[in-house]
Design an enzyme around this catalytic site. Structure first.
Site, PDB file in Angstrom:
ATOM      1  N   ASN A  19      -7.111  -2.655   7.611  1.00  0.00           N
ATOM      2  CA  ASN A  19      -6.509  -1.538   6.896  1.00  0.00           C
ATOM      3  C   ASN A  19      -7.126  -1.501   5.505  1.00  0.00           C
ATOM      4  OD1 ASN A  19      -5.024  -3.265   5.123  1.00  0.00           O
ATOM      5  ND2 ASN A  19      -3.350  -3.421   6.593  1.00  0.00           N
ATOM      6  N   ASN A  52       3.533  -9.007  12.520  1.00  0.00           N
ATOM      7  CA  ASN A  52       2.123  -8.987  12.123  1.00  0.00           C
ATOM      8  C   ASN A  52       1.959  -8.727  10.633  1.00  0.00           C
ATOM      9  OD1 ASN A  52       1.314  -6.061  11.446  1.00  0.00           O
ATOM     10  ND2 ASN A  52       2.668  -5.907  13.211  1.00  0.00           N
ATOM     11  N   LYS A  97      15.933 -22.156  -3.961  1.00  0.00           N
ATOM     12  CA  LYS A  97      16.249 -21.390  -5.168  1.00  0.00           C
ATOM     13  C   LYS A  97      16.126 -19.889  -4.907  1.00  0.00           C
ATOM     14  CE  LYS A  97      14.831 -22.945  -9.241  1.00  0.00           C
ATOM     15  NZ  LYS A  97      13.876 -23.412 -10.287  1.00  0.00           N
ATOM     16  N   LYS A 178       0.285   7.673  13.472  1.00  0.00           N
ATOM     17  CA  LYS A 178      -0.009   7.279  12.083  1.00  0.00           C
ATOM     18  C   LYS A 178      -1.436   6.764  11.995  1.00  0.00           C
ATOM     19  CE  LYS A 178       1.814   3.467  10.028  1.00  0.00           C
ATOM     20  NZ  LYS A 178       2.987   2.675   9.623  1.00  0.00           N
ATOM     21  N   LYS A 180      -4.547   5.100   9.129  1.00  0.00           N
ATOM     22  CA  LYS A 180      -4.821   4.483   7.840  1.00  0.00           C
ATOM     23  C   LYS A 180      -5.674   5.412   6.987  1.00  0.00           C
ATOM     24  CE  LYS A 180      -2.723   0.748   9.084  1.00  0.00           C
ATOM     25  NZ  LYS A 180      -1.404   0.428   8.500  1.00  0.00           N
ATOM     26  N   ASP A 217      -1.147   6.087   5.953  1.00  0.00           N
ATOM     27  CA  ASP A 217      -0.727   4.785   5.420  1.00  0.00           C
ATOM     28  C   ASP A 217      -1.834   4.190   4.559  1.00  0.00           C
ATOM     29  OD1 ASP A 217       0.361   2.317   4.923  1.00  0.00           O
ATOM     30  OD2 ASP A 217       0.461   1.680   7.019  1.00  0.00           O
ATOM     31  N   GLU A 243       2.573   6.847   3.308  1.00  0.00           N
ATOM     32  CA  GLU A 243       3.126   5.483   3.355  1.00  0.00           C
ATOM     33  C   GLU A 243       2.436   4.529   2.403  1.00  0.00           C
ATOM     34  OE1 GLU A 243       3.904   3.994   7.286  1.00  0.00           O
ATOM     35  OE2 GLU A 243       3.326   1.947   6.759  1.00  0.00           O
ATOM     36  N   GLU A 269       7.678  -2.232   3.640  1.00  0.00           N
ATOM     37  CA  GLU A 269       7.355  -3.266   4.637  1.00  0.00           C
ATOM     38  C   GLU A 269       6.962  -4.590   3.987  1.00  0.00           C
ATOM     39  OE1 GLU A 269       3.890  -1.031   6.344  1.00  0.00           O
ATOM     40  OE2 GLU A 269       2.871  -2.957   6.127  1.00  0.00           O
ATOM     41  N   ASP A 296      10.985  -4.893   7.140  1.00  0.00           N
ATOM     42  CA  ASP A 296      10.800  -5.475   8.479  1.00  0.00           C
ATOM     43  C   ASP A 296      11.703  -6.702   8.580  1.00  0.00           C
ATOM     44  OD1 ASP A 296       9.935  -6.892  10.714  1.00  0.00           O
ATOM     45  OD2 ASP A 296       7.806  -6.490  10.345  1.00  0.00           O
ATOM     46  N   HIS A 326       8.964  -1.610   9.866  1.00  0.00           N
ATOM     47  CA  HIS A 326       7.588  -2.006  10.180  1.00  0.00           C
ATOM     48  C   HIS A 326       7.603  -3.026  11.315  1.00  0.00           C
ATOM     49  CE1 HIS A 326       4.601  -5.311   9.534  1.00  0.00           C
ATOM     50  NE2 HIS A 326       3.747  -4.317   9.344  1.00  0.00           N
ATOM     51  N   GLU A 345       8.565   1.370  14.321  1.00  0.00           N
ATOM     52  CA  GLU A 345       7.111   1.492  14.474  1.00  0.00           C
ATOM     53  C   GLU A 345       6.690   1.011  15.855  1.00  0.00           C
ATOM     54  OE1 GLU A 345       4.968  -0.620  11.386  1.00  0.00           O
ATOM     55  OE2 GLU A 345       3.228   0.683  11.642  1.00  0.00           O
ATOM     56  N   SER A 346       5.525   1.439  16.310  1.00  0.00           N
ATOM     57  CA  SER A 346       4.982   0.955  17.586  1.00  0.00           C
ATOM     58  C   SER A 346       3.470   0.852  17.469  1.00  0.00           C
ATOM     59  CB  SER A 346       5.351   1.949  18.699  1.00  0.00           C
ATOM     60  OG  SER A 346       4.775   1.544  19.916  1.00  0.00           O
TER      61      SER A 346
END
Ligand code: MG
Length: 391
Positions: A19, A52, A97, A178, A180, A217, A243, A269, A296, A326, A345-346
């Protein structure tokens, strides 16, 4: 209720794709199997993996989170008598923490997924049904909206290759896709923008010019100038969403972009906690009537934390319908169906075997039904089950 066994492994999900920010040629994932005994002779093994885009976490799992779960001892049951992942989650996070979520939230998310899979199996219910009963007054959606995420950069892939890929998604039953953009490093902005406009226009032509069927995206690559320049150029396409145009943690710059770009934005995401999500909602200038939130659950401490995020969103006037996680995994698909999110998403062609849904369940007009099997449904996703059953 007691956790009696935890096993873990690391598997590759590498791919030649890229990407705008990273290539996936060295990507890995952690997988775990967690066995829970209910105390009345019943037991169930749940499975988990990390979504991922983040790497396997064997070190954190081995040194901190698995030993804490193993040492947790007897855990209180949920008020419905079933297994409750929340006390186990609290045990995992002992001596951690606040802040600095990073890879820690990924490691915890892997185990959280397995805990929920086990909880649903012990209840004899699909996870979406367990979630609907426990948190949504018994309501759930019959199907979930899904869109095909692809359009990655790939060595030798040209505009025709991109259009062919999108054509395949339409043939698989997706009506929204979608792609990139912003992934031409080193190219002057104007040149990169013209190239991306030609890619977007080619895909729009395939979609009969209907911008509501296309998302783009950037994967957080742009600064404000590039985000505004692209925004001005794509503003009139009527795209479904624009995105992650900016660094995910740069809330003030999102707010500036949202003043200038009227159509829907999507992001989230790479925010890994309820508190990070709340900062986005407080300071990112996003608009609850149109923008999309993509936290996600698998990457951000799991569903125990995601439930806190959904509560926070309601308190700030956001509907869960604005959430489209995501990751393209069955865990988020169960959450979307059982808790009434906007969809999921898929990844029809990448991140196998972790992306994708139950085998033999078709996508029809960008919607997918849930299998009626106990747990998350890994056992009926053949390619993924082949990996998980070895644990
Ligand atoms: Mg994205």
């Amino acid at each position: 209720m007691k956790i009696t066994s935890i096993r873990q492994g690391v598997v590759p999900i590498m791919s030649a794709i890229a990407n705008a920010y990273i290539d996936f040629s060295k990507m890995t994932a952690s997988v775990v199997a967690v066995t829970v005994e209910s105390g009345d002779g019943r037991k169930a093994t749940g499975y988990g993996f990390n979504s991922n885009g983040r790497y396997a976490q064997p070190g954190l799992l081995t040194e901190r989170f698995i030993p804490r779960l193993e040492e947790a001892g007897e855990l209180p049951a949920h008020e419905d008598g079933g297994f409750d992942p929340t006390p186990a989650w609290t045990a995992m996070m002992k001596n951690e923490k606040p802040g600095g979520h990073g890879d820690r939230s990924v490691a915890v998310g892997v185990l959280d997924m397995a805990l929920w899979d086990a909880a649903a199996k012990l209840a004899g219910l699909p996870l979406w049904k367990l979630l609907s009963n426990r948190f949504n007054g018994g309501r759930h959606d019959a199907t979930a909206w899904v869109y095909a995420a692809g359009g990655y950069y790939h060595p030798g892939k040209d505009v025709d290759g991109l259009v062919e890929e999108m054509k395949r998604y339409l043939g698989q039953g997706y009506s929204v896709v979608k792609m990139k953009i912003g992934g031409s490093p080193g190219m002057p902005l104007r040149e990169a923008l013209l190239l991306d406009l030609s890619r977007i226009e080619a895909v729009l032509k395939l979609l009969d010019g209907d911008g509501s069927r296309l998302c783009v995206d950037v994967n957080g690559r742009f600064g404000l100038h590039a985000a505004l320049s692209y925004g001005a150029a794509i503003q009139n396409f009527g795209l479904r969403w624009y995105e992650e145009p900016l660094d995910p943690l740069d809330y003030a710059t999102h707010a500036t972009l949202a003043e200038h770009y009227q159509p829907p934005l999507a992001t989230g995401e790479n925010l890994f906690s309820m508190l990070d999500a709340r900062n986005l909602i407080r300071h990112g200038g996003l608009r609850p009537d149109r923008d999309i939130l993509q936290f996600d659950p698998a990457l951000s401490y799991g569903l125990v934390e995601y439930l806190r995020t959904l509560t926070m969103l309601r308190e700030h006037g956001w509907s869960p319908r604005r959430c489209v996680p995501h990751g393209g995994h069955q865990f988020a698909l169960n959450i979307a169906t059982g808790l009434g999110l906007g969809g999921n998403e898929s990844y029809p062609e990448v991140f196998a075997p972790f992306g994708g849904f139950a085998s033999g369940v078709p996508v029809v007009d960008s919607r997918v039904a849930m299998p009626d099997v106990p747990g998350i449904g890994f056992e009926v996703k053949n390619d993924l089950w082949a990996v998980l059953k070895d644990l």
